[in-house]
Scaffold this motif. Structure first.
Motif, PDB file in Angstrom:
ATOM      1  N   GLU A   1      30.959  56.830  -0.983  1.00  0.00           N
ATOM      2  CA  GLU A   1      31.753  56.294   0.118  1.00  0.00           C
ATOM      3  C   GLU A   1      31.170  56.779   1.438  1.00  0.00           C
ATOM      4  N   ALA A   2      31.168  55.911   2.444  1.00  0.00           N
ATOM      5  CA  ALA A   2      30.705  56.276   3.784  1.00  0.00           C
ATOM      6  C   ALA A   2      31.607  55.610   4.809  1.00  0.00           C
ATOM      7  N   TYR A   3      31.843  56.278   5.917  1.00  0.00           N
ATOM      8  CA  TYR A   3      32.708  55.732   6.963  1.00  0.00           C
ATOM      9  C   TYR A   3      32.265  56.289   8.321  1.00  0.00           C
ATOM     10  N   GLY A   4      32.614  55.573   9.368  1.00  0.00           N
ATOM     11  CA  GLY A   4      32.283  56.018  10.713  1.00  0.00           C
ATOM     12  C   GLY A   4      33.029  55.191  11.735  1.00  0.00           C
ATOM     13  N   GLY A   5      33.203  55.757  12.916  1.00  0.00           N
ATOM     14  CA  GLY A   5      33.911  55.056  13.984  1.00  0.00           C
ATOM     15  C   GLY A   5      34.383  56.021  15.046  1.00  0.00           C
ATOM     16  N   LEU A   6      35.439  55.652  15.739  1.00  0.00           N
ATOM     17  CA  LEU A   6      36.030  56.466  16.797  1.00  0.00           C
ATOM     18  C   LEU A   6      37.366  57.023  16.327  1.00  0.00           C
ATOM     19  N   TRP A   7      37.510  58.327  16.461  1.00  0.00           N
ATOM     20  CA  TRP A   7      38.731  59.004  16.026  1.00  0.00           C
ATOM     21  C   TRP A   7      39.873  58.589  16.946  1.00  0.00           C
ATOM     22  N   VAL A   8      40.977  58.109  16.365  1.00  0.00           N
ATOM     23  CA  VAL A   8      42.160  57.703  17.128  1.00  0.00           C
ATOM     24  C   VAL A   8      43.105  58.888  17.217  1.00  0.00           C
ATOM     25  N   LYS A   9      43.478  59.248  18.442  1.00  0.00           N
ATOM     26  CA  LYS A   9      44.381  60.370  18.640  1.00  0.00           C
ATOM     27  C   LYS A   9      45.767  59.849  18.984  1.00  0.00           C
ATOM     28  N   GLY A  10      46.761  60.294  18.254  1.00  0.00           N
ATOM     29  CA  GLY A  10      48.131  59.919  18.554  1.00  0.00           C
ATOM     30  C   GLY A  10      48.608  58.692  17.813  1.00  0.00           C
TER      31      GLY A  10
ATOM     32  N   SER B   1      36.015  66.480  29.787  1.00  0.00           N
ATOM     33  CA  SER B   1      35.506  65.857  28.559  1.00  0.00           C
ATOM     34  C   SER B   1      36.586  65.677  27.508  1.00  0.00           C
ATOM     35  N   LEU B   2      37.775  66.267  27.740  1.00  0.00           N
ATOM     36  CA  LEU B   2      38.831  66.168  26.743  1.00  0.00           C
ATOM     37  C   LEU B   2      39.400  64.756  26.630  1.00  0.00           C
ATOM     38  N   ASP B   3      39.102  63.880  27.614  1.00  0.00           N
ATOM     39  CA  ASP B   3      39.556  62.506  27.493  1.00  0.00           C
ATOM     40  C   ASP B   3      38.424  61.572  27.058  1.00  0.00           C
ATOM     41  N   ALA B   4      37.316  62.147  26.604  1.00  0.00           N
ATOM     42  CA  ALA B   4      36.185  61.337  26.148  1.00  0.00           C
ATOM     43  C   ALA B   4      36.457  60.794  24.746  1.00  0.00           C
ATOM     44  N   MET B   5      35.819  59.672  24.438  1.00  0.00           N
ATOM     45  CA  MET B   5      35.934  59.130  23.091  1.00  0.00           C
ATOM     46  C   MET B   5      35.245  60.074  22.102  1.00  0.00           C
ATOM     47  N   GLU B   6      35.761  60.087  20.875  1.00  0.00           N
ATOM     48  CA  GLU B   6      35.267  61.037  19.884  1.00  0.00           C
ATOM     49  C   GLU B   6      34.757  60.308  18.639  1.00  0.00           C
ATOM     50  N   PRO B   7      33.451  60.074  18.552  1.00  0.00           N
ATOM     51  CA  PRO B   7      32.919  59.447  17.336  1.00  0.00           C
ATOM     52  C   PRO B   7      32.946  60.421  16.165  1.00  0.00           C
ATOM     53  N   LEU B   8      33.150  59.860  14.983  1.00  0.00           N
ATOM     54  CA  LEU B   8      33.110  60.671  13.767  1.00  0.00           C
ATOM     55  C   LEU B   8      32.450  59.873  12.657  1.00  0.00           C
ATOM     56  N   TYR B   9      31.938  60.583  11.680  1.00  0.00           N
ATOM     57  CA  TYR B   9      31.354  59.930  10.510  1.00  0.00           C
ATOM     58  C   TYR B   9      31.485  60.872   9.320  1.00  0.00           C
ATOM     59  N   GLY B  10      31.410  60.295   8.141  1.00  0.00           N
ATOM     60  CA  GLY B  10      31.531  61.099   6.941  1.00  0.00           C
ATOM     61  C   GLY B  10      31.072  60.341   5.722  1.00  0.00           C
ATOM     62  N   ALA B  11      30.929  61.055   4.629  1.00  0.00           N
ATOM     63  CA  ALA B  11      30.480  60.461   3.368  1.00  0.00           C
ATOM     64  C   ALA B  11      31.036  61.270   2.210  1.00  0.00           C
ATOM     65  N   LYS B  12      31.112  60.621   1.040  1.00  0.00           N
ATOM     66  CA  LYS B  12      31.627  61.271  -0.161  1.00  0.00           C
ATOM     67  C   LYS B  12      30.866  60.809  -1.393  1.00  0.00           C
ATOM     68  N   LEU B  13      30.695  61.717  -2.318  1.00  0.00           N
ATOM     69  CA  LEU B  13      30.285  61.395  -3.676  1.00  0.00           C
ATOM     70  C   LEU B  13      31.540  61.381  -4.537  1.00  0.00           C
TER      71      LEU B  13
ATOM     72  N   VAL C   1      32.379  65.379  20.609  1.00  0.00           N
ATOM     73  CA  VAL C   1      32.919  65.062  21.922  1.00  0.00           C
ATOM     74  C   VAL C   1      31.861  65.411  22.960  1.00  0.00           C
ATOM     75  N   ALA C   2      31.496  64.431  23.793  1.00  0.00           N
ATOM     76  CA  ALA C   2      30.501  64.642  24.857  1.00  0.00           C
ATOM     77  C   ALA C   2      29.208  65.219  24.292  1.00  0.00           C
ATOM     78  N   GLY C   3      28.817  64.756  23.109  1.00  0.00           N
ATOM     79  CA  GLY C   3      27.567  65.173  22.507  1.00  0.00           C
ATOM     80  C   GLY C   3      27.604  66.513  21.809  1.00  0.00           C
TER      81      GLY C   3
END
Length: 466
Positions: A153-162, A194-206, A225-227
């Motif tokens: 499994e693999a996923y990625g995108g922007l973390w939604v807060k709230g 930078s606390l209001d910057a978008m936060e990309p995330l990604y992950g994978a699973k076996l 966040v902010a690189g």
């Protein structure tokens, strides 16, 4: 990133518009809640001057799901929208609690889904639950499980807060919190833009499916966040079960930044016809962002061990007995005065011991249960008693449930948590038809902390399949 971004709203509208036009099957779910209760204000108050803010909310949940958008193909979408308005809490009073809003709309999830063979893909806002977290993100998730029971499994995108089910962005590890926005608007020195910057995330699973009773996964997740790395975790999940006999499960959330286990659960269980025995070990650790000062100074895990026996004799009664032991890690700076209170001579022990007993009864339309828990040691003495009961009338068309809770707490560190706390709840639910149901919930809490707290909830549920 707020839960009600235009980007997410546009995505939901596109999905709803395209799905409703050609779906072979549509499911609509709606819930309306009228809520009346109080919430404590934290700013502008003191522990001795508790201020309760009234809430009079109307909350509407709307879910629209479509299946088989293309004939013969497992293509569809699922969505849930929440809209609420508070009629009893002015915006000025709402500002006394970070994250509290008087009106808003949240897209809980809205994603397109396609499945064929062992492959499944999801695109849009989606909730993700595993041993590491409960989170929401806008992005793509791909999953493949082979016929041999092994997958990836693999996923990625922007973390939604709230946008999570369990709370607002205040309770997320970090991100655009209302408290941060307030500090930025006020020009507080040291507030991080930078606390209001978008936060990309990604992950994978076996993934490992059911192979002779074994299943599990090994995963990795990173958010930035902010690189800069904001969160980096590894997770392991394992299960074994083959009917009566020995079963086991384990889950590990490992912090890759501190190289320490954050959350841990390991359980072994033996099931027989008339009894079951369970041994369990757990670790609980606060989860913070790497940008948070608490990540470095509030890393205080709690280890716990549980041993439980369940009994299933012939008849309507079921019993259990459980032993509990906890170890609180309180590594404090020795120069601080609180260190003497916690670690000094005569201070309470860092261990907490106790046990629980309980029984449940189910006979016909009657159901009830009793749980009694006692703990002593770190934090003081605690006695908890919970009594629940319910009955179904008119062939299940009307349900009445009640709960009575009593807790006597003598907390060694917090004077507000000393005394006896009472809580009572009554829940009545009536089915109007196979698709509609109304419910009324009354709750009353009396304690030395908030004195008296009353809650009233009215719910209307509607579900239709087209």
């Amino acid at each position: 990133m707020a839960a009600h971004t235009p980007r997410a709203a546009a995505l939901a509208l596109v999905l709803l518009a395209s799905g409703s036009a050609s779906a072979a099957a549509v499911q609509i779910e709606a819930r309306t809640e009228a809520q009346a209760y109080q919430i404590r204000a934290w700013r502008g108050t003191t522990p001795d001057d508790v201020v309760l803010l009234p809430r009079r909310r109307i909350v509407q949940y709307l879910g629209l799901n479509a299946f088989e958008l293309v004939t013969g193909q497992d293509l569809g979408f699922e969505s849930s929208l929440r809209i609420f308005a508070d009629l009893g809490l002015p915006k000025g009073e709402a500002e006394k609690v970070d994250g509290l809003r008087t009106e808003d709309a949240d897209i809980m999830y809205a994603y397109a889904r396609y499945s064929t063979g062992g492959f499944e893909g999801r695109l849009g806002r989606q909730l993700y639950v595993d041993s590491m977290d409960i989170m929401s993100f806008d992005g793509l998730r791909l999953r493949y499980m082979s016929r041999f029971g092994v997958g990836v499994e693999a996923y990625g995108g922007l973390w939604v807060k709230g946008a999570g089910i369990l709370g607002s962005s205040v309770y997320q590890p970090d991100g655009t919190r209302e408290s941060d926005s307030r500090r930025l608007d006020a020009g507080v020195v040291g507030a991080d833009e930078s606390l209001d910057a978008m936060e990309p995330l990604y992950g994978a699973k076996l993934l490992v499916g059911d192979l002779k009773g074994f299943s599990g996964s090994l995963g990795y997740r990173k958010a930035m966040v902010a690189g800069k790395t904001d969160l980096e975790r590894a997770g392991l999940e394992f299960r074994y079960a083959r009917g009566l006999g020995v079963s086991a499960l384990a889950g590990l959330d490992f912090d890759m930044l501190q190289m320490k286990p954050a959350q841990l659960r390991a359980q072994v269980r033996l099931d027989r016809e008339v009894f079951a025995v369970t041994a369990e070990a757990l670790r609980f650790t606060p989860v913070f962002s790497s940008d948070s000062i608490w990540y470095y100074f509030a890393y205080a895990p709690r280890d716990e061990a549980r041993l439980r026996a369940d009994f299933y004799p012939v008849g309507p009664l079921r019993y259990y007995v459980q032993a509990l032991a906890s170890l609180y890690h309180t590594n404090l700076n020795s120069t601080l005065s609180i260190a003497d209170d916690v670690d000094g001579e005569g201070a309470p022990a860092s261990t907490n011991l106790g046990g629980a007993v309980g029984a449940s009864l189910r006979r016909g339309n009657l159901r009830s249960g009793l749980d009694v828990t006692y703990r002593t040691g770190f934090g003081g003495d605690q006695l908890w008693v919970d009594l629940t009961g319910g009955y179904s009338f008119d062939r299940g068309l009307f349900d009445l449930d009640a709960r009575l809770s009593v807790a006597h707490v003598d907390d060694a560190f917090n004077e507000q948590l000393r005394g006896t706390f009472f809580g009572a709840q009554v829940w009545g639910s009536r089915a109007l038809s196979q698709a509609a149901r109304v419910s009324l919930v009354l709750e009353q809490n009396v304690n030395p902390f908030s004195r008296s707290d009353t809650k009233v909830f009215f719910l209307f549920d509607l579900k239709a399949n087209l």
